[in-house]
Scaffold this motif. Structure first.
Motif, PDB file in Angstrom:
ATOM      1  N   SER A  87       0.808  -1.223   0.000  1.00 29.96           N
ATOM      2  CA  SER A  87       0.000   0.000   0.000  1.00 29.96           C
ATOM      3  C   SER A  87       0.845   1.280   0.000  1.00 29.96           C
ATOM      4  N   LEU A  88       2.151   1.142   0.235  1.00 26.58           N
ATOM      5  CA  LEU A  88       3.032   2.305   0.333  1.00 26.58           C
ATOM      6  C   LEU A  88       4.223   2.143  -0.593  1.00 26.58           C
ATOM      7  N   THR A  89       4.891   3.243  -0.880  1.00 29.89           N
ATOM      8  CA  THR A  89       6.079   3.220  -1.723  1.00 29.89           C
ATOM      9  C   THR A  89       7.329   3.163  -0.847  1.00 29.89           C
ATOM     10  N   GLY A  90       8.282   2.342  -1.236  1.00 32.42           N
ATOM     11  CA  GLY A  90       9.563   2.289  -0.551  1.00 32.42           C
ATOM     12  C   GLY A  90       9.559   1.454   0.713  1.00 32.42           C
ATOM     13  N   GLN A  91      10.672   1.533   1.435  1.00 29.37           N
ATOM     14  CA  GLN A  91      10.835   0.804   2.693  1.00 29.37           C
ATOM     15  C   GLN A  91      10.985   1.790   3.835  1.00 29.37           C
ATOM     16  N   ARG A  92      10.580   1.331   5.022  1.00 30.19           N
ATOM     17  CA  ARG A  92      10.669   2.156   6.220  1.00 30.19           C
ATOM     18  C   ARG A  92      11.218   1.328   7.373  1.00 30.19           C
ATOM     19  N   ASN A  93      11.908   2.006   8.287  1.00 32.62           N
ATOM     20  CA  ASN A  93      12.466   1.338   9.462  1.00 32.62           C
ATOM     21  C   ASN A  93      11.386   1.136  10.515  1.00 32.62           C
ATOM     22  N   THR A  94      11.468   0.015  11.217  1.00 37.63           N
ATOM     23  CA  THR A  94      10.514  -0.285  12.279  1.00 37.63           C
ATOM     24  C   THR A  94      11.149  -1.243  13.280  1.00 37.63           C
ATOM     25  N   GLN A  95      10.462  -1.440  14.389  1.00 35.71           N
ATOM     26  CA  GLN A  95      10.896  -2.441  15.372  1.00 35.71           C
ATOM     27  C   GLN A  95       9.904  -3.584  15.367  1.00 35.71           C
ATOM     28  N   ARG A  96      10.430  -4.795  15.405  1.00 37.91           N
ATOM     29  CA  ARG A  96       9.609  -6.009  15.474  1.00 37.91           C
ATOM     30  C   ARG A  96      10.153  -6.896  16.586  1.00 37.91           C
ATOM     31  N   TYR A  97       9.462  -8.012  16.814  1.00 38.29           N
ATOM     32  CA  TYR A  97       9.872  -8.987  17.821  1.00 38.29           C
ATOM     33  C   TYR A  97      10.095 -10.334  17.145  1.00 38.29           C
ATOM     34  N   LYS A  98      11.144 -11.043  17.572  1.00 36.12           N
ATOM     35  CA  LYS A  98      11.511 -12.316  16.963  1.00 36.12           C
ATOM     36  C   LYS A  98      10.479 -13.406  17.226  1.00 36.12           C
ATOM     37  N   LYS A  99       9.838 -13.341  18.389  1.00 40.61           N
ATOM     38  CA  LYS A  99       8.878 -14.383  18.763  1.00 40.61           C
ATOM     39  C   LYS A  99       7.615 -13.718  19.309  1.00 40.61           C
ATOM     40  N   ILE A 100       6.456 -14.149  18.796  1.00 40.38           N
ATOM     41  CA  ILE A 100       5.182 -13.611  19.280  1.00 40.38           C
ATOM     42  C   ILE A 100       4.180 -14.743  19.501  1.00 40.38           C
ATOM     43  N   GLU A 101       3.246 -14.500  20.387  1.00 42.91           N
ATOM     44  CA  GLU A 101       2.112 -15.395  20.577  1.00 42.91           C
ATOM     45  C   GLU A 101       0.875 -14.613  20.133  1.00 42.91           C
ATOM     46  N   VAL A 102       0.030 -15.249  19.344  1.00 39.36           N
ATOM     47  CA  VAL A 102      -1.141 -14.577  18.781  1.00 39.36           C
ATOM     48  C   VAL A 102      -2.402 -15.370  19.103  1.00 39.36           C
ATOM     49  N   GLU A 103      -3.397 -14.670  19.606  1.00 36.22           N
ATOM     50  CA  GLU A 103      -4.733 -15.248  19.781  1.00 36.22           C
ATOM     51  C   GLU A 103      -5.602 -14.703  18.662  1.00 36.22           C
ATOM     52  N   PHE A 104      -6.396 -15.587  18.042  1.00 36.95           N
ATOM     53  CA  PHE A 104      -7.229 -15.188  16.912  1.00 36.95           C
ATOM     54  C   PHE A 104      -8.343 -16.208  16.739  1.00 36.95           C
ATOM     55  N   GLN A 105      -9.210 -15.936  15.791  1.00 34.76           N
ATOM     56  CA  GLN A 105     -10.241 -16.900  15.403  1.00 34.76           C
ATOM     57  C   GLN A 105      -9.928 -17.379  13.993  1.00 34.76           C
ATOM     58  N   ASP A 106     -10.106 -18.676  13.775  1.00 33.33           N
ATOM     59  CA  ASP A 106      -9.835 -19.250  12.461  1.00 33.33           C
ATOM     60  C   ASP A 106     -11.061 -19.099  11.545  1.00 33.33           C
ATOM     61  N   MET A 107     -11.024 -19.724  10.383  1.00 31.45           N
ATOM     62  CA  MET A 107     -12.119 -19.605   9.401  1.00 31.45           C
ATOM     63  C   MET A 107     -13.444 -20.155   9.931  1.00 31.45           C
ATOM     64  N   ASP A 108     -13.388 -21.024  10.923  1.00 35.43           N
ATOM     65  CA  ASP A 108     -14.611 -21.545  11.549  1.00 35.43           C
ATOM     66  C   ASP A 108     -14.976 -20.746  12.803  1.00 35.43           C
ATOM     67  N   PHE A 109     -14.271 -19.664  13.016  1.00 34.48           N
ATOM     68  CA  PHE A 109     -14.439 -18.790  14.183  1.00 34.48           C
ATOM     69  C   PHE A 109     -14.200 -19.522  15.498  1.00 34.48           C
ATOM     70  N   GLN A 110     -13.285 -20.498  15.428  1.00 29.10           N
ATOM     71  CA  GLN A 110     -12.815 -21.184  16.625  1.00 29.10           C
ATOM     72  C   GLN A 110     -11.599 -20.427  17.149  1.00 29.10           C
ATOM     73  N   LYS A 111     -11.517 -20.244  18.468  1.00 31.44           N
ATOM     74  CA  LYS A 111     -10.385 -19.547  19.058  1.00 31.44           C
ATOM     75  C   LYS A 111      -9.118 -20.382  18.923  1.00 31.44           C
ATOM     76  N   GLN A 112      -8.042 -19.701  18.575  1.00 32.68           N
ATOM     77  CA  GLN A 112      -6.741 -20.333  18.409  1.00 32.68           C
ATOM     78  C   GLN A 112      -5.698 -19.494  19.137  1.00 32.68           C
ATOM     79  N   LYS A 113      -4.625 -20.136  19.536  1.00 28.52           N
ATOM     80  CA  LYS A 113      -3.469 -19.439  20.096  1.00 28.52           C
ATOM     81  C   LYS A 113      -2.239 -20.131  19.527  1.00 28.52           C
TER      82      LYS A 113
END
Length: 136
Positions: A87-113
């Motif tokens: 969606s944007l032009t070029g590259q930009r600097n940012t901070q990220r994390y090497k390891k993350i845990e994510v909670e979300f819902q899948d295509m069946d709207f079942q909770k996942q971690k």
């Protein structure tokens, strides 16, 4: 359906609202659009196709995965990097994390971690930022 990529930064700065099972067609469009841009893109948020809903799609190697209402619950190992965005032009600097845990819902709207490391974790962080209206 393959959708046009949103490049309007005013629109992209909006916070997304929670997704519901009625939003599954948006997820399918997101997957179609990600696949169509596979040579230049490894993840997409729904606002990148003009929909302000908490849905992301990420490329995890051989498969693309959809997450509804994803939230990072743990993060470890901060590092600096540069990223691009379809969606944007070029590259930009940012901070990220090497390891993350994510909670979300899948295509069946079942909770996942799930835990993600390395580049998949970076992609997910970028797309979740999109949902918060944060652009790199």
């Amino acid at each position: 359906m393959i959708r046009e990529i949103m490049r309007d930064t005013f629109f992209l700065h909006q916070k997304s609202i929670s997704a519901t099972p009625l939003d599954k067609p948006i997820a399918m469009d997101l997957l179609d659009t990600l696949k169509a841009h596979a040579d230049e893109c490894v993840g997409m948020a729904a606002n990148m196709i003009g929909v302000v809903k908490c849905i992301i799609a990420v490329n995890l190697g051989p498969v693309n995965m959809v997450m509804f209402n994803p939230k990072i619950t743990k993060q470890k190992g901060p590092y600096k990097t540069a990223e691009g965005c379809l969606s944007l032009t070029g590259q930009r600097n940012t901070q990220r994390y090497k390891k993350i845990e994510v909670e979300f819902q899948d295509m069946d709207f079942q909770k996942q971690k799930l835990t993600f490391n390395g580049f998949p974790a970076q992609i997910i962080q970028h797309e979740i930022d999109h949902l918060q209206g944060i652009l790199i």
